[in-house]
Design a protein around this motif. Structure first.
Motif, PDB file in Angstrom:
ATOM      1  N   GLU A   1       1.581   2.915  -3.583  1.00  0.00           N
ATOM      2  CA  GLU A   1       0.434   3.226  -4.450  1.00  0.00           C
ATOM      3  C   GLU A   1       0.753   4.320  -5.467  1.00  0.00           C
ATOM      4  O   GLU A   1       0.401   4.227  -6.647  1.00  0.00           O
ATOM      5  CB  GLU A   1      -0.762   3.642  -3.592  1.00  0.00           C
TER       6      GLU A   1
ATOM      7  N   PRO B   1       0.807  -1.232   0.000  1.00  0.00           N
ATOM      8  CA  PRO B   1       0.000   0.000   0.000  1.00  0.00           C
ATOM      9  C   PRO B   1       0.837   1.277   0.000  1.00  0.00           C
ATOM     10  O   PRO B   1       0.380   2.311  -0.487  1.00  0.00           O
ATOM     11  CB  PRO B   1      -0.825  -0.119   1.292  1.00  0.00           C
ATOM     12  N   THR B   2       2.058   1.207   0.519  1.00  0.00           N
ATOM     13  CA  THR B   2       2.904   2.408   0.556  1.00  0.00           C
ATOM     14  C   THR B   2       3.445   2.771  -0.831  1.00  0.00           C
ATOM     15  O   THR B   2       4.005   3.855  -1.004  1.00  0.00           O
ATOM     16  CB  THR B   2       4.088   2.212   1.526  1.00  0.00           C
TER      17      THR B   2
END
Length: 533
Positions: free
Chosen positions: A445, A442-443
């Motif tokens: 994205e 998720p980091t």
């Protein structure tokens, strides 16, 4: 106005791969100039007159008109299959052409540029021309390239070619645009020196050849096929037309931006006869056309020839491999102006490698990853960037400029090589960025958004540029990218990074370039299918 025309094809035999290459090359150039926003008129057609057509028709027991029309249909059908986007169609039996040729003959006669005399000499039936000792080989014989040679004595009309030679030599030496590529100029200059020794016979007695355009001032003669055929470039462009609204406005088209011809008809027909005819008609230096001369497709280093039995049928290639593969190969694997060796294995290799594996796979992967990771919608970048993405943007910008420069110089093969280089850069970018790994974190994205946007932007620009070569494939690709309307408003000169909107929505992917399978691969697939049953 960009006026492009090809050498019209002689209807004594069906079309072969050389005809197909010339038309595809011309079509690609016409489409490129349309893409640039230029008004384009693309003329092609067929040369229907001459002794060979008459003789072939007699052997078949039909009229020359019937034979010519049968052959004409074969050419028309092939151009349709190849997607040739011509604007004008020339047939030398067309009444509009006949009227123009007869007006030119009468004007030249009134100017004193034509005269009648009796001549005895050797005549090549195949080439439909009288020969001189210059055409004899070292053994003092006329070589096989002349076919049947007979001795004739007859009266004919002559064009004062010799009067035009001093001007032509000076013009050819001065002009940088008369013949392209430039290395062909030496052939013109050498041929000019040989042509200075005599005039051009431009008639045939009707008693020997009835299938031709009648002389308006001497109905016992018809026009020599080359003098007739060359005039198509101006007759179907509206020259001397005063009443027929179906023809273009001549002053809008002429001079021709590009007459695409094979090197075998550069001299003497297009490089000597044609400019001399135009100059005698009153055309100035600035009204001379540009001759774009292409090379031959050879087989194992030998020129394709019916007598050798090595002529390639383009219809058979289309049946086996399809339009995209044939069009791509014909302009990708040859340098404009030079010869190339036809190799069906290279056709398959180039299509499978550069289109199916490289470009097709790039687009398919990019669209699929966008669907999977971003639900088919691009996300704004919010200022994110990285070195690899910056390098890809710069590479794409350079590709657009270099591709355009090569296309403007008529070097289609080199332009496609540049485009394929950018496809390879994109595929390398995928392997370096590994978006499937980024999607798990998720980091990452913003970085994932950046990668997918860069891939789709490159795919869109490449699909847009390749439309002049593969118009139907480009339409399918741009449809999947949902970029058809966006690209319809573009011109290559203004193509820059960022043509896709911030929240651009894409469509579902579908393979555009299915692989050409070998017999072994097809057999394996059939066996697999049989086992499943």
């Amino acid at each position: 106005m960009y006026y492009i025309t090809t050498a019209i094809d002689y209807t004594n035999a069906p079309p072969h791969i050389g005809h197909a290459y010339e038309k595809v090359l011309s079509d690609v150039l016409a489409r490129w100039h349309r893409l640039k926003g230029e008004e384009v008129f693309f003329l092609t057609g067929v040369d229907q007159h001459g002794q060979k057509v008459q003789q072939t028709a007699e052997k078949r027991g039909i009229t020359p008109e019937q034979h010519a029309q049968e052959m004409t249909q074969k050419f028309l059908q092939l151009w349709d299959r190849l997607g040739i986007s011509y604007d004008g169609w020339a047939e030398t039996s067309d009444p509009r052409h006949i009227a123009c040729v007869q007006k030119i003959l009468l004007n030249l006669f009134n100017k004193g540029a034509l005269y009648k005399k009796s001549y005895k000499g050797f005549y090549s039936v195949r080439q439909e021309q009288f020969l001189t000792d210059k055409e004899r080989n070292e053994q003092g014989e006329f070589g096989p390239e002349w076919g049947e040679v007979v001795e004739l004595e007859e009266e004919n009309w002559y064009f004062k070619l010799s009067e035009q030679i001093p001007w032509l030599k000076d013009y050819a030496n001065r002009s940088d645009s008369f013949v392209l590529p430039g290395f062909r100029k030496a052939e013109i200059l050498n041929a000019i020196d040989r042509a200075s020794e005599g005039d051009l016979c431009i008639s045939r007695p009707k008693s020997r050849l009835s299938w031709g355009i009648e002389f308006p001032f001497d109905p016992d003669f018809v026009t020599y096929v080359w003098f007739d055929a060359l005039i198509n470039y101006i007759s179907f462009a509206g020259y001397l037309n005063e009443t027929d609204a179906s023809l273009p406005e001549f002053n809008k088209l002429w001079p021709a931006s590009c007459e695409v011809i094979g090197k075998d008809i550069l001299v003497p027909a297009h490089g000597i006869y044609w400019p001399a005819m135009l100059h005698a008609m009153g055309f100035s230096d600035t009204q001379m056309p540009t001759l774009l001369v292409h090379g031959w497709w050879n087989i194992n280093g030998e020129k394709m020839s019916k007598s050798l039995g090595n002529v390639v049928d383009p219809n058979a290639l289309l049946d086996a491999f399809g339009k995209d593969a044939v069009r791509y190969y014909l302009v990708r694997d040859i340098t404009t102006g030079k010869d190339s060796n036809f190799d069906v294995d290279r056709l398959v290799m180039l299509y499978n490698t550069e289109l199916a594996n490289d470009f097709g796979n790039l687009c398919n992967r990019s669209i699929n990853m966008t669907r999977r990771y971003q639900k088919s919608r691009l996300t704004p970048l919010n200022g994110y960037d990285d070195d690899l993405s910056s390098q890809l943007r710069q590479s794409m910008e350079s590709t657009v400029q270099t591709f355009s420069a090569h296309m403007d110089a008529n070097m289609v093969g080199e332009a496609l090589a540049i485009l394929n280089g950018q496809v390879s850069a994109c595929n390398g970018y995928i392997e370096s960025q590994q978006p499937w790994q980024l999607a798990k974190d998720p980091t990452q994205e913003d970085r994932l958004n950046c990668v997918l946007r860069h891939l789709l932007e490159c795919c869109t620009q490449i699909a847009y540029l390749i439309s002049c070569v593969l118009p139907e494939a480009s339409v399918r690709m741009l449809g999947q990218l949902n970029a058809s309307e966006i690209c319809s408003k573009l011109v290559p000169d203004h193509l820059s990074w960022g043509i896709l909107p911030k929240c651009h929505q894409i469509n579902d992917p579908e393979p555009v370039f299915p692989r050409i399978l070998s017999k072994e691969e097809k057999a394996k697939l059939q066996n697999k299918a049989a086992k499943k049953k």
